[in-house]
Design an enzyme around this catalytic site. Structure first.
Site, mmCIF file in Angstrom:
data_model
loop_
_atom_site.group_PDB
_atom_site.id
_atom_site.type_symbol
_atom_site.label_atom_id
_atom_site.label_comp_id
_atom_site.label_asym_id
_atom_site.label_seq_id
_atom_site.Cartn_x
_atom_site.Cartn_y
_atom_site.Cartn_z
ATOM 1 N N CYS A 129 2.220 8.318 8.419
ATOM 2 C CA CYS A 129 1.337 7.527 7.545
ATOM 3 C C CYS A 129 -0.147 7.697 7.888
ATOM 4 O O CYS A 129 -1.013 7.293 7.116
ATOM 5 C CB CYS A 129 1.719 6.053 7.612
ATOM 6 S SG CYS A 129 3.419 5.772 7.119
ATOM 7 N N HIS A 279 -3.915 2.053 4.607
ATOM 8 C CA HIS A 279 -2.600 2.656 4.348
ATOM 9 C C HIS A 279 -1.721 1.621 3.654
ATOM 10 O O HIS A 279 -1.836 0.418 3.906
ATOM 11 C CB HIS A 279 -1.973 3.106 5.669
ATOM 12 C CG HIS A 279 -0.533 3.472 5.523
ATOM 13 N ND1 HIS A 279 -0.106 4.402 4.612
ATOM 14 C CD2 HIS A 279 0.589 3.004 6.144
ATOM 15 C CE1 HIS A 279 1.208 4.499 4.689
ATOM 16 N NE2 HIS A 279 1.656 3.667 5.606
ATOM 17 N N ASN A 309 5.512 2.676 -0.247
ATOM 18 C CA ASN A 309 4.860 3.440 0.819
ATOM 19 C C ASN A 309 5.102 4.926 0.573
ATOM 20 O O ASN A 309 6.239 5.394 0.665
ATOM 21 C CB ASN A 309 5.428 3.001 2.174
ATOM 22 C CG ASN A 309 4.747 3.677 3.347
ATOM 23 O OD1 ASN A 309 3.964 4.615 3.184
ATOM 24 N ND2 ASN A 309 5.038 3.208 4.548
HETATM 25 N N1 COA Z 1 16.771 -7.108 1.470
HETATM 26 C C1 COA Z 1 17.263 -8.289 1.868
HETATM 27 N N2 COA Z 1 17.305 -8.670 3.142
HETATM 28 C C2 COA Z 1 16.827 -7.828 4.068
HETATM 29 C C3 COA Z 1 16.293 -6.581 3.729
HETATM 30 C C4 COA Z 1 16.281 -6.214 2.360
HETATM 31 N N3 COA Z 1 15.777 -5.046 1.936
HETATM 32 N N4 COA Z 1 15.889 -5.962 4.855
HETATM 33 C C5 COA Z 1 16.162 -6.796 5.862
HETATM 34 N N5 COA Z 1 16.732 -7.912 5.400
HETATM 35 C C6 COA Z 1 17.187 -9.092 6.136
HETATM 36 C C7 COA Z 1 17.426 -8.822 7.595
HETATM 37 O O1 COA Z 1 18.716 -8.303 7.791
HETATM 38 C C8 COA Z 1 17.276 -10.206 8.180
HETATM 39 O O2 COA Z 1 18.449 -10.923 7.962
HETATM 40 P P1 COA Z 1 18.982 -11.952 9.083
HETATM 41 O O3 COA Z 1 17.881 -12.981 9.225
HETATM 42 O O4 COA Z 1 20.233 -12.498 8.465
HETATM 43 O O5 COA Z 1 19.205 -11.147 10.326
HETATM 44 C C9 COA Z 1 16.199 -10.842 7.310
HETATM 45 O O6 COA Z 1 16.146 -10.049 6.094
HETATM 46 C C10 COA Z 1 14.825 -10.841 7.926
HETATM 47 O O7 COA Z 1 14.557 -9.554 8.389
HETATM 48 P P2 COA Z 1 13.274 -9.255 9.195
HETATM 49 O O8 COA Z 1 13.360 -7.864 9.727
HETATM 50 O O9 COA Z 1 12.980 -10.377 10.135
HETATM 51 O O10 COA Z 1 12.185 -9.315 8.028
HETATM 52 P P3 COA Z 1 10.639 -9.132 8.132
HETATM 53 O O11 COA Z 1 9.973 -10.330 7.639
HETATM 54 O O12 COA Z 1 10.236 -8.581 9.477
HETATM 55 O O13 COA Z 1 10.380 -7.979 7.061
HETATM 56 C C11 COA Z 1 9.964 -5.632 6.912
HETATM 57 C C12 COA Z 1 10.991 -6.723 7.205
HETATM 58 C C13 COA Z 1 10.657 -4.300 7.084
HETATM 59 C C14 COA Z 1 9.498 -5.787 5.459
HETATM 60 C C15 COA Z 1 8.779 -5.802 7.864
HETATM 61 O O14 COA Z 1 9.234 -5.919 9.192
HETATM 62 C C16 COA Z 1 7.810 -4.653 7.783
HETATM 63 O O15 COA Z 1 7.215 -4.399 6.747
HETATM 64 N N6 COA Z 1 7.598 -3.953 8.897
HETATM 65 C C17 COA Z 1 6.676 -2.845 8.917
HETATM 66 C C18 COA Z 1 7.278 -1.697 8.169
HETATM 67 C C19 COA Z 1 6.315 -0.596 7.977
HETATM 68 O O16 COA Z 1 5.166 -0.840 7.742
HETATM 69 N N7 COA Z 1 6.800 0.636 8.044
HETATM 70 C C20 COA Z 1 5.985 1.779 7.819
HETATM 71 C C21 COA Z 1 5.004 1.915 8.920
HETATM 72 S S1 COA Z 1 3.702 2.904 8.478
#
Ligand code: COA
Length: 352
Positions: A129, A279, A309
């Protein structure tokens, strides 16, 4: 004094729009099924990431990253008022290369019709990224030293073919889309310290490498590809793996620090800068960066709602999107901050 400047800008996204509502029903060929395939929802994706839709290439075996990149490059070349033959260096940033080797830049070069014995230099860079700003720093150095005169930077990604369309892969799958952006960088003779590319600074921290990765193979092992086609469900090696929470925290912290450092080192303030182009990984990351780096919210440009993304493409794609919408004007000053797998990150200040 010779400085580098952005001479042209272009982007391309595939026609197929995949809305959040469709995502739960896609099978592993991203074909919509009547029965839900993945436990996710529009509500979850929108609330956690700000994404509303993304673009996917047709699944007809004809679209690699070089194909998306070629269209974006042709648009940037036309915007610069030059021809492809004027390009003397290509820097291709992608995490979804057409094949393992050779790099994707040479395929793009051929598709632009500038291969053969007089062909230009081709670099592939692998900073995910952060690829666009890493590429801009290289292009800036090349142009200012006189090494090259017309450097084409392309960020292009086909993500839709390598995502896990099941509940197991939903955390990553819902975030990514296909797209490409490109710029042409060239020299300008000027004494104005605020002309062209003013600043680039990039960093990396390999201790975060396994927080976001896609293996596909491990060359240390033989056989180096461990894929059991009979047991597709067990093949995590084929799909990106992410520690979302750690990536989120590091992204916010490093983009804030990089943004503040860019202003400090150039002596600029937000009154001097027209647009903040972060980004596009997650709208919540960008909103947090705007808050903690004290950026005027009206100067922040996002496109994650429309494209998800697109990794190395997000910065030029976002600038071009808002230029086409009439917001960004020729000569506007942009501060861009990026963060990606590696970890890699950085910031740049440049006129568009
Ligand atoms: N749909 C529904 N539920 C989902 C899901 C989806 N697509 N993805 C994860 N979940 C669930 C998880 O399993 C978890 O369930 P649980 O509480 O029963 O265990 C719950 O949602 C919460 O997950 P969590 O990982 O705590 O969510 P979050 O608030 O951290 O959001 C992301 C997840 C991935 C959106 C977030 O962590 C993120 O954006 N991280 C950075 C990613 C990124 O920028 N990547 C590229 C880098 S350049």
């Amino acid at each position: 004094m010779i400085r580098s400047t952005i001479l042209g800008l272009g982007s391309y996204v595939p026609e197929r729009i995949v809305k959040n509502e469709e995502i739960p029903f896609l099978d592993d060929q991203h074909v919509r099924q009547a029965v839900q395939q993945t436990e996710t929802s529009d509500e979850w994706i929108r609330a956690r990431s700000g994404i509303e839709e993304r673009r996917y290439v047709p699944n007809d075996g004809k679209w690699g990253s070089s194909d998306l990149g070629t269209i974006a490059a042709e648009r940037a070349i036309a915007d610069a008022g030059i021809t492809a033959k004027d390009i003397d260096c290509i820097i291709f940033a992608t995490l979804s290369p057409d094949i393992h080797f050779p790099g994707t830049a040479v395929f793009l070069q051929s598709k632009l019709g500038i291969d053969g014995e007089t062909g230009c230099a081709c670099y592939d860079i692998r900073q995910q990224c952060s690829g666009f700003l890493y590429g801009l720093q290289m292009a800036d150095a090349f142009v200012r030293t006189g090494m090259y005169k017309r450097v084409l930077i392309v960020g292009a990604e086909v993500h839709s073919h390598s995502l896990d369309y099941s509940t197991r892969g939903r955390d990553v799958m819902v975030l990514f889309g296909d797209g490409a952006g490109a710029v042409v960088v060239g020299p300008v003779e000027t004494d104005d310290p605020r002309a062209g590319v003013l600043y680039t600074s990039v960093q990396a921290d390999g201790s975060g490498a396994m927080d976001l990765y896609l293996k596909v193979f491990e060359i240390a092992k033989a056989p180096f590809v461990q894929y059991d086609w009979k047991n597709r469900d067990e093949n995590s090696i084929m799909y990106p793996q992410m520690n979302g929470k750690r990536v989120f925290l590091h992204a916010v912290r490093n983009m804030v620090v990089a943004t503040k450092k860019a202003l400090k080192e150039t002596g600029l303030t937000w009154a001097d800068i027209d647009w903040f182009v972060p980004h596009q990984a997650n709208l919540r990351i960008n909103e947090a960066v705007v808050q903690y780096a004290e950026i005027p919210p009206e100067k922040a440009l996002n496109t994650i709602m429309f494209y998800g993304n697109t990794t190395a493409a997000t910065v030029p794609l976002t600038i071009d999107h808002w230029r086409q919408a009439g917001k960004v004007k020729k000569g506007d000053l942009v501060l861009s901050a990026v963060f990606g797998a590696g970890y890699t990150w950085g910031a740049g200040i440049f006129r568009v």
